[in-house]
Design an enzyme around this catalytic site. Structure first.
Site, short mmCIF file in Angstrom:
data_model
loop_
_atom_site.label_atom_id
_atom_site.label_comp_id
_atom_site.label_asym_id
_atom_site.label_seq_id
_atom_site.Cartn_x
_atom_site.Cartn_y
_atom_site.Cartn_z
N GLU A 140 0.67 -1.09 0.15
CA GLU A 140 -0.15 0.09 0.01
C GLU A 140 1.00 1.31 -0.08
O GLU A 140 1.92 1.14 0.74
CB GLU A 140 -1.18 -0.07 1.20
CG GLU A 140 -2.02 1.03 1.16
CD GLU A 140 -2.93 1.28 2.40
OE1 GLU A 140 -2.57 0.73 3.44
OE2 GLU A 140 -4.01 1.74 2.29
N GLU A 310 -5.53 -3.00 12.78
CA GLU A 310 -5.25 -3.78 11.57
C GLU A 310 -6.50 -5.00 11.76
O GLU A 310 -6.94 -5.40 10.49
CB GLU A 310 -3.91 -4.47 11.73
CG GLU A 310 -2.81 -3.52 11.96
CD GLU A 310 -2.74 -2.37 10.86
OE1 GLU A 310 -3.14 -2.64 9.51
OE2 GLU A 310 -2.42 -1.17 11.16
ZN ZN Z 1 -4.79 1.40 8.81
#
Ligand code: ZN
Length: 860
Positions: A140, A310
């Site tokens: 990402e 997460e």
């Molecule tokens: Zn995050």
């Protein structure tokens, strides 16, 4: 075919939509010693319009061959053209590719990067001191294209079937369970099950010597924590919150965990805190591994937060994903909101929603800039996508969600979230989809309420005034630097008001949609407090007379969150020039009996700000003032933890001692700290773990070369990630220039990990003893740092320029960034420069009178 026929192709950073990938069969073979990898991928695609070129993303890869295969197994070779600027590979075919199903075969090779992105290399020393290597991924926002050619945009969701070819003594972890392992010509082939349909940025592989905890089943999901060898003893706490939060989310979302197993993997080199790869979450070590006994409250809370964050993403982000990077806030704000909700449910005694106020205040400090951006903001180039990972996306986003949740009610909110997830599972969604789901369940006009908070920049300042029997509330945008052009903005503000009438307390709620409104209040009202509960994403200025009444009644009649917002808002309006500094300082004198660590965090933060702008001749007055404020609390709390005391009080003790010894420069405290540190080194049980960081920080502040060498050695031999970090950052806190120069040299000579080095430099830019020196070092070594540091780290490092708060340094900073044409993506650099401007203009406005204001406030 003209580009206009292909949606998306007018933006050089978006791929056309006439070819859609549905499945990747990926085989990767990393060579850890040689820091390279080779790969083959077969991508199943659907071609929707006849085309002779296929565009996909690839960068820093060598593409050796590409061919398309039709359903009759006929293969068509492609010419490959790599375009560096747009990070795309163009595959050109001699014959047109007809609509239908195709399989695209690509072979490629690349280097394992040292930049902590793409497929990269991380190193560590094992127990025998031998350097070991592992390979990990961080994709990402747009770095999957560095590991394999792909349609690297979040709405090109596909199934991934990965095979890793590795040395037999190594272990491989990826998103799904291992389905088979076999040996072929001295290599181990590890095959993983098919993933759910998901975005490229969530694919992950880790290859190295790794150890795992025994799997623990949470419902149908086996959960494990992975570390490099020898660190399994540090997994216990992270494991507990991983299990607790996974259970919590399955219940809250009302949807089972979408993967087939969950691995949490600590990586020795990691650019951010953690990454929500489905089923294979990666972490920097400080965010997952901690020793329950020696960790401070703040360090434990950090692990709990990141793990819960997460895990929350497995649904919000992984199962349902934003359609494009402008909607990143959907992922991150939600995960941040859910993290607090889960940790609060797990450990209510931590009062996590109260300490969230600190995060909200951090968002205010950027959002109060003229150069802020709306939460949702246009994104084109990868650099701009990277710049979205900031406090506005995370902390402001989470704050406005909390405000909405409190406005429509937690159960209604949860049901709206469930509806949103069910509707868009395995797909993509945007902001409107979320508001629609929440609005439908709440039966309220949620989009009208929320759009102002998401698509407008900034936030309102609500002014509260009482006249006769009316409470008048008005709104205007809050900025630190006055700007005429911002006057027009309006928000729909859910306002909660607390009225004290004699011995009774009454609560009122209203939605402030106009510039101003008035409500009638009983004549007997003795005090009014606006933003009760502290959930609103706005600041409040209580008219002087209202403030006096609150003070007269005693601030302890407010809840701690109320005192927090009162002090935080007063300080912000002081920095903005709307409240006089003596008035703010007078408020602080009403807080002698304060024992809430969050309220103290605002106070200490404001004292640090004053420290950065005060002239060195006047610093003594600030030290006297800080000591006068903090001493009464420490006199009562003492140095030692008491049985039955809360974690929060223990943390507060550490924070206050650190402030007394450094900002207050209190000789007696420094002396005692040295003594206590000596005892602690002999017997770690001699000091409460929450006080140890203060001891280390104070001794660095007063330390000489011998102390520096001692701390350097302790950094190198630390037994926990937290201890390592503590001693590392202490090297930035010495005052002798010669010692600071040594620390700076270590940030670029490979001694300090690049995951940490830019943060060290950033901290030194904020230090009044090291800032000039550090700034000169940054200027001289900029190109080197730019190549060496992860991009994200470099950007964070530059945040330290706000500490260069003198007019001369400010001029030099502006000149440097302009002449070197440096960009940090999005509006990041503008924001840092404006933060510096805010500090310098405060200095210009108040500099001559600070000393007098400080000293006279002590006489009250
Ligand atoms: Zn995050």
């Amino acid at each position: 075919m003209s580009p206009d026929d292909i949606p998306g192709s007018d933006d050089p950073y978006r791929l056309p939509r006439h070819v859609i990938p549905t499945r990747y069969d990926l085989r990767l073979e990393p060579d850890l010693a040689g820091a390279t990898f080779t790969g083959q991928v077969t991508i199943t695609i659907t071609v929707k319009q006849t085309t002779q070129t296929i565009l996909l993303n690839a960068v820093d890869l060598v593409l050796q061959s590409a061919a398309a295969e039709d359903v009759n197994r006929r293969q068509f070779k492609a010419l490959i053209n790599l375009e560096q600027k747009t990070q795309r590979a163009g595959l050109s075919f001699q014959e047109p590719i007809q609509p239908g199903q195709w399989r695209l075969h690509l072979s490629f090779h690349g280097k394992l990067s040292d930049q902590l992105r793409g497929f990269y290399r991380s190193t560590y020393k094992d127990a025998s001191g031998t350097l070991q290597t592992l390979a990990a991924t961080q994709f990402e926002a747009t770095d999957a294209r560095r590991a394999f050619p792909c349609w690297d945009e979040p709405d090109f969701k596909a199934v991934f079937a990965t095979t890793l070819v590795i040395d037999p003594h190594l272990t491989a972890v990826s998103n799904m369970s291992v389905t088979s392992e076999s040996v072929e010509s001295n290599k181990k082939l590890v095959r993983f099950a098919d993933t759910i349909k998901m975005s490229t940025y969530l694919v992950a592989f880790v290859v190295g010597r790794m150890e795992a905890t025994e799997p623990v089943w949470v419902g149908k999901t086996p959960l494990r924590l992975w570390t490099v060898p020898g660190k399994q003893a540090l997994t216990l706490f992270g494991h507990q919150i991983a299990v607790a939060s996974l259970k919590f989310f399955e219940d809250y979302y009302g949807i089972p965990y979408p993967g087939d197993k969950l691995d949490l993997v600590a990586i020795p080199d990691f650019a951010s805190g953690a990454m929500e790869n489905l089923g294979a979450i990666t972490f920097r070590e400080t965010a997952l591994l901690v020793d329950r006994q020696t960790g401070t409250h703040a360090e434990l809370e950090r692990v709990a937060d990141v793990v819960a964050h997460e895990n929350a993403h497995m649904w919000f982000g992984d199962l349902v994903t934003m359609a494009w990077w402008n909607g990143l806030w959907l992922n991150e704000a939600f995960a941040t909101f859910m993290e607090i909700l889960a940790v609060d449910a797990w450990k209510p005694e931590w009062k996590r929603w109260e300490s969230f106020s600190i995060a909200r205040a951090a968002a205010f400090s950027v959002d109060g800039l003229v150069s802020t951006r709306p939460i949702e903001f246009p994104v084109h180039a990868p650099k701009d996508a990277d710049a979205m990972f900031d406090v506005l996306t995370y902390e402001k986003g989470a704050s406005v969600l909390r405000m909405l949740e409190q406005h429509i009610g937690p159960t209604v909110f949860r049901d709206g979230v469930r509806r949103y997830l069910r509707t868009h599972a395995y797909g993509n969604a945007d902001t409107n989809d979320l508001w629609t789901a929440l609005g439908t369940v709440a039966n309220q006009p949620v989009p009208e309420l929320m759009n102002g908070w998401i698509f407008q920049l900034g936030f309102p300042l609500v002014t509260a005034e009482v006249c006769n029997q009316e409470l008048r509330l008005s709104q205007q945008r809050f900025t630190y630097i006055a700007q005429a052009s911002i006057a027009e903005q309006l928000w729909q503000i859910p306002v909660q008001i607390r009225l004290v009438i004699g011995n009774r307390t009454e609560h009122r709620r209203l939605l402030l949609t106009e510039r101003e409104t008035s409500i009638g209040i009983p004549a007997e009202v003795t005090s009014v407090f606006v933003n009760e509960g502290g959930h609103g994403f706005y600041r409040v200025r209580h008219q002087v007379q209202l403030l006096e009444r609150l003070l007269d009644q005693g601030l302890d009649r407010l809840a701690s969150i109320g005192r927090f917002t009162l002090v935080s808002d007063a300080w912000a309006t002081t920095v903005a020039g709307l409240t006089a500094l003596p008035e703010y300082l007078r408020l602080t004198t009403h807080l002698k009996s304060e024992r809430d660590k969050n309220v103290w965090a605002v106070l200490l933060d404001s004292f640090s700000f004053l420290n950065r702008i005060i002239s060195s001749e006047d610093r003594g007055a600030l030290e006297t003032f800080v000591c006068a404020c903090v001493k009464p609390a420490i006199d009562e709390l003492g140095w030692d933890a008491r049985s039955g005391e809360s974690d929060l009080i223990r943390q507060l003790r550490g924070d206050l001692l650190g402030a007394l010894g450094r900002l207050g420069n209190d000789a007696a405290i420094q002396h005692e700290a040295a003594e206590r540190y000596r005892r602690y080194r002999k017997d770690p049980a001699a000091a409460d773990s929450n006080v140890v960081p203060a001891l280390v920080a104070i001794l660095a502040h007063t330390g000489d070369e011998a102390r520096y060498d001692e701390f350097l050695e302790l950094y190198r031999t630390a037994s926990t990630p937290q201890e390592e970090r503590r001693y590392l950052f202490s090297l930035a806190s010495f005052r002798h220039k010669e010692l600071l120069t040594r620390t700076l040299a270590r940030t670029i000579n490979g001694e300090i990990r690049t995951q940490d080095a830019p943060f060290i430099v950033g901290a030194m830019l904020m230090s009044v003893y090291g800032r000039e020196l550090t700034w000169d070092f940054v200027k001289a070594n900029w190109d080197h740092m730019d190549r060496l540091f992860p991009k994200q780290g470099l950007r964070r490092m530059c945040g330290g320029i706000a500490g260069l708060a003198t007019p001369e340094l400010e001029r030099d900073v502006r000149e440097f960034f302009t002449s070197r044409k440096i960009e940090l993506g999005g509006k990041t650099l503008d924001q840092y420069l404006e933060q510096l401007r805010v500090a310098v203009s405060f200095r210009e406005r108040e500099g001559d009178t600070i000393k007098v204001a400080l000293l006279s406030s002590l006489q009250v």
